[in-house]
Design a protein around this motif. Structure first.
Motif, PDB file in Angstrom:
ATOM      1  N   CYS A 101     -13.647 -94.631 -68.551  1.00  0.00           N
ATOM      2  CA  CYS A 101     -14.059 -94.498 -67.145  1.00  0.00           C
ATOM      3  C   CYS A 101     -15.083 -93.371 -67.024  1.00  0.00           C
ATOM      4  O   CYS A 101     -14.875 -92.272 -67.535  1.00  0.00           O
ATOM      5  N   ASP A 102     -16.175 -93.665 -66.342  1.00  0.00           N
ATOM      6  CA  ASP A 102     -17.224 -92.666 -66.156  1.00  0.00           C
ATOM      7  C   ASP A 102     -16.746 -91.435 -65.402  1.00  0.00           C
ATOM      8  O   ASP A 102     -17.337 -90.372 -65.491  1.00  0.00           O
ATOM      9  N   SER A 140     -22.216 -98.443 -58.972  1.00  0.00           N
ATOM     10  CA  SER A 140     -21.450 -99.310 -59.847  1.00  0.00           C
ATOM     11  C   SER A 140     -20.000 -99.320 -59.371  1.00  0.00           C
ATOM     12  O   SER A 140     -19.500 -98.297 -58.915  1.00  0.00           O
ATOM     13  N   ASP A 142     -15.782-100.279 -59.963  1.00  0.00           N
ATOM     14  CA  ASP A 142     -14.608-100.687 -60.745  1.00  0.00           C
ATOM     15  C   ASP A 142     -13.454-100.648 -59.757  1.00  0.00           C
ATOM     16  O   ASP A 142     -12.693 -99.689 -59.715  1.00  0.00           O
ATOM     17  N   THR A 202     -19.143 -95.413 -59.109  1.00  0.00           N
ATOM     18  CA  THR A 202     -19.854 -94.486 -59.983  1.00  0.00           C
ATOM     19  C   THR A 202     -21.335 -94.830 -59.947  1.00  0.00           C
ATOM     20  O   THR A 202     -21.735 -95.855 -59.399  1.00  0.00           O
ATOM     21  N   SER A 203     -22.120 -93.966 -60.560  1.00  0.00           N
ATOM     22  CA  SER A 203     -23.567 -94.155 -60.517  1.00  0.00           C
ATOM     23  C   SER A 203     -23.975 -95.241 -61.507  1.00  0.00           C
ATOM     24  O   SER A 203     -23.632 -95.189 -62.683  1.00  0.00           O
ATOM     25  N   LYS A 204     -24.691 -96.244 -61.022  1.00  0.00           N
ATOM     26  CA  LYS A 204     -25.087 -97.334 -61.908  1.00  0.00           C
ATOM     27  C   LYS A 204     -26.106 -96.867 -62.951  1.00  0.00           C
ATOM     28  O   LYS A 204     -25.927 -97.132 -64.134  1.00  0.00           O
ATOM     29  N   ARG A 207     -24.315 -94.924 -65.632  1.00  0.00           N
ATOM     30  CA  ARG A 207     -23.159 -95.568 -66.258  1.00  0.00           C
ATOM     31  C   ARG A 207     -23.232 -95.495 -67.786  1.00  0.00           C
ATOM     32  O   ARG A 207     -24.214 -95.880 -68.403  1.00  0.00           O
ATOM     33  N   TYR A 208     -22.167 -94.984 -68.365  1.00  0.00           N
ATOM     34  CA  TYR A 208     -22.013 -94.886 -69.814  1.00  0.00           C
ATOM     35  C   TYR A 208     -23.092 -94.030 -70.484  1.00  0.00           C
ATOM     36  O   TYR A 208     -23.343 -94.178 -71.673  1.00  0.00           O
TER      37      TYR A 208
END
Lengths: 778, 427
Positions: A101-102, A140, A142, A202-204, A207-208
């Motif tokens: 999870c970010d 983003s 989830d 979260t921020s797209k 992300r990751y």
């Protein structure tokens, strides 16, 4: 004042305080998720349950008003048991996916679960799974992680001003979502990412990209509008990977606009210029700084020797730092005697500079502005120009202030307002009429200039609103925006506004959409004559896309095509090398250089570079220093950016009131004849406002960016031109044509065509608020 | 089927007359006399409230809050609009009394609300009607029109200078909208979710204005109190439990229906009134006050009288007066499973303990019912109940927990049997 005791600590708090506020005041942390100081109280997470003496049940600290003599226990057995019970409920359906999870590492649920959660779960049923939502290119989702705190829901309604997020469904089936088929399109939407206490939103773009503990935090200041929002630039491996707000209650509170948040994407885009490039005889060659700068110095010297200093024109972005602007003016103006130095963006009426008695500014501090009882916004699409300033005005309106908007085109204010939409060439006459009517209505003597246009109907809503507040001595703020700043009649409009403000004892000021327009005015040398009416042999750009950032792209593109030499200081690759001599010099963007900006209230905000320069890029002030040395101009031996700042500003932290002055020195105000010729409304689209934003991939994917690629007209204009909504049309200005899709937009005035200042292929178009013609493309 | 022994709400109503709801019939049986008495006698607002206080009328929606006291909370001098709201969002399983009031005697409610509006200086009222009784909503609209046409409702009532507008509004069947603040949200056009309190509706109600909310039966009792006097109403029942009460009797009785009887009638008598147990069955348990009231076993129930205090002492509550009678054929695990499913589905989802907890409770009970439970589940149910009750924004959390606690208290054996033998004790 009320007395309260929290965990044995006594304090007094103002009437109406909640237990949560009192606890914060005394430094006691009460765990919470849904509570946020800037949002309404929801009391739905129940995490902040505390024990209150004499109350049979634990009470939520966020929603419990303090009563005199109240005794609160936040860590008693009853309180902690209640908090642990709530934590168990929050966790039963929350996925255990922290490793992917970010939000991991900066998650409120994760943090509090350590303190209040159990080692084992008593929940042996199947966990809930919630489908993700498409909220657009920035956010983003989830949604399985959502804990239904409704912070995002409340933010969109209360702060962003539009209900774009809601909680549909009931009970366990509740889901946070946008309207079916719609995304979240607010210009400040990214704040929900910060607000979300878990990893649901979260921020797209981020992300990751990184884990929060890998990031360094550097202070920054927004380079995109005049508010000067305080930023945190988060970096990893020498790159800015995320931008967050840095809380500053007197400027941006705890928010930033999407432009500030996501523009960093451009900093590492493939469009970055990483080495100096020279074009000689049609050949582009990468070269060293030494050779590039000495070639440029030679070219400048040669041009001046052959054609004189007036053959050089310099355009620098008003988003450049104080230090850069100071050195540009010192180098080209003071040192070389170049008069054509334009650091004012799209301003087309340079009398605004020459006839102003001081540096134009907001006219008051931002905190004072918020206290206004009435805002009159003249010539501004404020939400697009300065999203957070618009947000602050919206909050004031919610507290009871009035809002009047006089503009050729304006996005909805998302709050109660009186709007008058007029053609750009009628902005002046409409303002005179309103001013005339208001001053008459409150029984004051009417200055001659305000009598140039007739009175409006007695029950005109805007006149009534202003007269009412002026009549009772309320605080009125008149704000002029970019549509005035960029208007050919800017000086007259400003004069009328200042006379009007004087007559009704109002505050009067400017809300610039550039980060450093106050600095640009301050640092301009007296000899400057930024008009580009005649052809220059050599054009020098600093931090700009010459055509896109010009008040008249058509004229500028002629200039560029006919110039013998082009020198571009920019973080980005130039669009084309066309002149016989072209030099592109990679200077650092805002994240890679130290510097300072002066915001609209005159506050100097300095910052350091957050990361090392990409490639061979160098901070602008260093490049200018070397160029100054190469040109043998004295006084270019600065050792640090602070040296430059000291030379430019001394030790000022805020400009003095003698410097900041909105007075306009003009006597002769004339009002145009009314006519119905088609006129352009050339506002600057929010995500085309400067060279950085323009290259930010995710921002360009938003709906707000998309709607600026249309020619909008109202239905009356469309039918008089025999054009239908969706038709392809040819627009022409100054003999050049341009094909675009027409869209019906009844918020526009008659016979006006909203055609953005910056648009793909816009180089052919001319004046932003000038005549234009449109016909159906057969 | 509606029956009364002593009539307050249904005073004089001829249930066989299909037009019994109409204005002329209502006036013939003494209707609107109370309103005329107030207006013609220029009775003061304070005297009206004093009369209601004297009657010991308590809120008939379930909480049993003294009505006169609630009315006195309304800031009568408040400058600006105030609202009166009637809660006919009757969603509690087992309850169907308010439906009969607006179907068979709507003018009693209308008159009661006008009097309440007069007493508290309120000029606008709403009746929020449950979404699943649409025909009764239409009936109530028709009655409102009759009252308006007769000059009893609207501007300048009976030439008194007092004006009162009353509007009907129907919901869409959400149980939570019967919670008064969720009702207000829904009435405002928002999602029906309870507000946290304080502030209470008396200071911050509909559209943020001072608002008094009462149940249908409460308002419908008011004309009798004003016409006949608070003392007479009080004497019909017991001290602190004045008047009559409508009981909706359902389950294994011969004649289910609404019964209006004096407060304090022994349960045994009420059961006999409803024709006794159906098919000679044996009484096993009773839920005495709607689905959220804890169940009471037969032996306790046969000793209680039907009033707030007696049932409360027995460990349950009078609630809305919905008496659900169960005979020996009922599996208590299955009954609880159905009740828990209801609360799980009707939780609004706003606050954590209820949103997450009601589903958890249901799943555990469901597991036990299917023979898949474990012994630890009973302790878990009790523990979860403690974590939900008293920690939520509104009372739905408590309502979901009380049936579980009641069942485990009195019928734990049946649950243990399900767990240990993986089958039902009854079937």
């Amino acid at each position: 004042m009320l007395e309260i005791e929290i965990d044995g600590k006594k304090l007094t708090v103002p009437d109406g305080s909640t237990v949560m506020e009192a606890a914060e005041a005394v430094g006691t942390y009460i765990p919470h998720f849904c509570y946020h100081k800037k949002l309404s109280v929801a009391a739905n997470c129940r995490m902040c349950l505390v024990q209150v003496e004499k109350a049979p049940k634990p009470l939520p600290a966020c929603a419990t008003p303090v009563t005199d003599g109240m005794r609160v226990f936040t860590k008693s057995d009853l309180a902690v048991k209640a908090q642990q019970g709530v934590m168990e409920f929050l966790l039963i359906n929350h996925p255990l996916d922290c490793p992917i999870c970010d939000q991991g590492g900066e998650c409120q649920l994760q943090d509090l679960a350590v303190g209040y959660g159990d080692v084992d779960s008593r929940f042996s049923e199947v966990k809930r799974v919630v489908p993700n939502k498409d909220l657009g290119p920035l956010i983003s989702t989830d949604m399985t992680r959502c804990i239904h705190c409704t912070r995002c829901v409340r933010f969109s309604e209360e702060i962003a001003g539009a209900q774009e997020i809601g909680m549909a469904g009931r009970g366990e089936h509740s889901e946070v979502m946008s309207f079916i088929g719609l995304t979240v399109d607010s210009e400040i939407s990214g704040n929900v990412i910060d607000l979300c206490p878990v990893g649901a939103l979260t921020s797209k773009p981020f992300r990751y990209q990184a884990r929060s503990w890998e990031l360094s935090r550097r202070k920054g200041v927004s380079p995109h509008d005049g508010l000067g929002s305080n930023l945190i630039l988060q970096t990893k491996g020498g790159r800015v990977v995320r931008v967050l707000p840095r809380e500053n209650e007197s400027i941006n509170e705890c928010w930033i606009s999407d432009r500030d948040r996501f523009s960093y994407e451009a900093l590492m885009s493939s469009e970055r210029l990483l080495t100096p490039e020279l074009t000689i005889g049609g050949q582009v060659v990468s070269t060293s700084w030494d050779s590039a700068l000495s070639k440029v110095a030679e070219e400048i010297k040669g041009t001046i020797e052959k054609f004189g200093a007036d053959s050089i024109g310099v355009v620098a972005s008003p988003n450049s730092t104080v230090e850069e602007l100071y050195l540009i003016n010192k180098l080209f103006g003071g040192g070389l005697g170049v008069r054509a130095i334009n650091t004012f963006g799209r301003m087309s009426d340079y009398r605004l500079v020459s006839e102003s008695e001081g540096v134009r500014w907001l006219g008051q501090s931002i905190s004072e502005l918020r206290q206004s009882d009435l805002f009159m916004i003249v010539g501004s699409d404020l939400r697009m120009e300065s999203p957070l300033l618009a947000q602050q005005i919206r909050q004031s309106v919610k507290r009871g202030a009035e809002l009047c908007v006089l503009s050729p085109s304006s996005s909805k204010q998302l709050c109660r307002s009186v709007e008058r939409i007029v053609r750009p060439d009628e902005l002046l006459s409409s303002l005179v009429s309103i001013a005339h009517s208001v001053v008459v209505k409150i029984g004051k003597s009417v200055p001659a200039v305000l009598q140039l246009a007739g009175l409006l109907a007695d029950d005109d809503p805007m006149v009534e609103a202003i007269a009412k507040v002026a009549g009772r001595g309320g605080r009125i703020s008149i704000l002029l925006g970019e549509q005035v700043e960029n208007s050919p009649q800017a000086l007259e409009i400003a004069k009328v506004a200042s006379l009007f403000a004087e007559a009704i004892s109002a505050e009067f000021g400017w809300s610039f959409a550039s980060a450093n327009k106050v600095g640009a005015q301050l640092l301009t040398v007296d000899s400057a004559d930024p008009t580009f009416s005649r052809q220059r042999k050599m054009l020098i750009g600093f931090g700009v896309d010459l055509c896109a950032d010009s008040p008249n792209a058509q004229l500028m593109s002629h200039q560029v095509r006919a110039a013998d030499a082009l020198v571009l200081f920019s973080p980005f690759k130039p669009l084309s090398h066309v002149a016989p001599f072209s030099a592109s010099l990679p200077v650092a963007p805002f994240s890679e250089t130290g510097g300072s900006y002066i915001n609209i209230e005159g506050v100097v905000q300095a910052f350091n570079g957050a990361v090392r320069c990409a490639g061979d890029a160098r901070p602008g002030w260093k490049v200018l220093r070397v160029l100054g040395n190469l040109l043998s101009i004295p006084g270019f031996d600065y050792q640090s950016v602070e040296d430059v700042r000291r030379a430019a500003l001394g030790d000022l932290e805020k400009l003095s009131s003698s410097t900041l002055n909105n007075s306009i020195d003009v006597e002769d105000v004339r009002i145009n004849e009314k006519h119905n010729a088609l006129i352009r409304v050339g506002d600057v689209p929010i995500y085309q406002s400067d060279a950085v934003v323009r290259r930010s991939h995710s921002l360009q994917e938003t709906k707000l960016a998309g709607c600026s690629r249309l020619a909008r007209m109202n239905s009356k204009t469309l039918s008089s031109l025999m054009i239908n909504h969706g038709d392809n049309v040819l627009v022409s200005q100054g003999g050049a044509e341009f094909s675009i899709v027409a869209e019906e937009d009844d918020t526009l005035p008659d016979f006006a065509v909203a055609l953005p200042a910056v648009i793909d292929g816009c180089g052919v178009l001319g004046e932003l608020y000038g005549p234009i013609s449109v016909k159906k493309n057969m | 089927m509606t029956v009364y022994t002593k009539g307050v709400v249904f005073d004089g109503v001829d249930f066989d007359d299909p037009d019994c709801w109409k204005l002329d019939r209502y006036v013939k049986r003494g209707g609107y006399a109370a309103l005329r008495k107030i207006i013609e006698g220029s009775i003061s607002q304070d005297s009206v409230i004093a009369e209601v206080k004297l009657s010991a009328l308590r809120g008939r929606g379930g909480a049993g809050f003294p009505t006169g006291l609630k009315w006195s909370f309304m800031p009568r001098q408040f400058p600006g609009q105030k609202y009166l709201v009637c809660n006919t969002d009757e969603g509690e399983p087992g309850t169907f009394k308010d439906k009969d009031i607006i179907e068979l005697n709507p003018h009693a409610l209308i008159e009661g609300m006008i009097i309440a509006g007069y007493a508290m200086g309120i000029s606008v009222g709403y009746n929020y009607i449950h979404g699943e009784i649409f025909q009764d909503y239409r009936r109530f609209e028709a009655a409102l029109q009759e009252a308006r046409d007769a000059g009893l409702l609207g501007e300048n009532i009976l030439g008194s200078g007092f004006s009162f507008q009353l509007y009907a509004h129907h919901g869409y069947g959400a149980y939570i909208c019967g919670e008064e603040t969720a009702l207000l949200e829904s009435l405002e056009g928002k999602k029906g979710q309870p507000r946290f309190k304080p502030p209470f509706p008396a200071s911050f109600g509909l559209y943020g204005k001072p608002t008094t909310i009462n149940n249908t039966e409460t308002f419908a009792s008011v004309p009798f109190i004003i016409r006949e006097g608070g003392q007479k109403f009080l004497e019909l029942g017991k001290p602190n439990n004045g008047g009559t009460k409508l009981f909706s009797i359902s389950g294994h009785v011969s004649r289910p229906g609404n019964y209006e009887v004096p407060m304090g009638m022994p349960f045994a008598e009420l059961l006999a009134l409803a024709g006794g147990m159906r098919d000679g069955g044996k009484l096993k348990a009773v839920i005495p006050g709607g689905s959220s009231a804890p169940v009471l076993p037969a032996q306790i129930m046969m000793d209680v009288t039907m009033d707030y205090d007696s049932i409360s002492k027995a460990g349950s509550m009078l609630g809305s007066g919905a008496v659900i009678v169960m005979d020996e054929s009922v599996c208590m695990v299955k009954a609880l499973r159905r009740l828990s499913y209801f609360y799980y589905e009707e939780s609004c989802g706003q606050c954590t303990p209820c949103r997450e907890g009601t589903g958890w409770l249901y799943r555990i009970v469901d597991r036990i019912e299917r023979g898949e439970g474990s012994l630890g589940d009973l302790d878990l149910l009790e523990s979860l109940g403690k974590n939900i009750a008293g920690r939520t924004i509104c009372a739905l959390g408590d309502a979901a927990v009380m049936p579980v606690q009641g069942m485990l208290k009195h019928f734990r054996d049946e649950f243990l049997f399900h767990i240990e033998n993986k089958r039902c004790l009854v079937h």
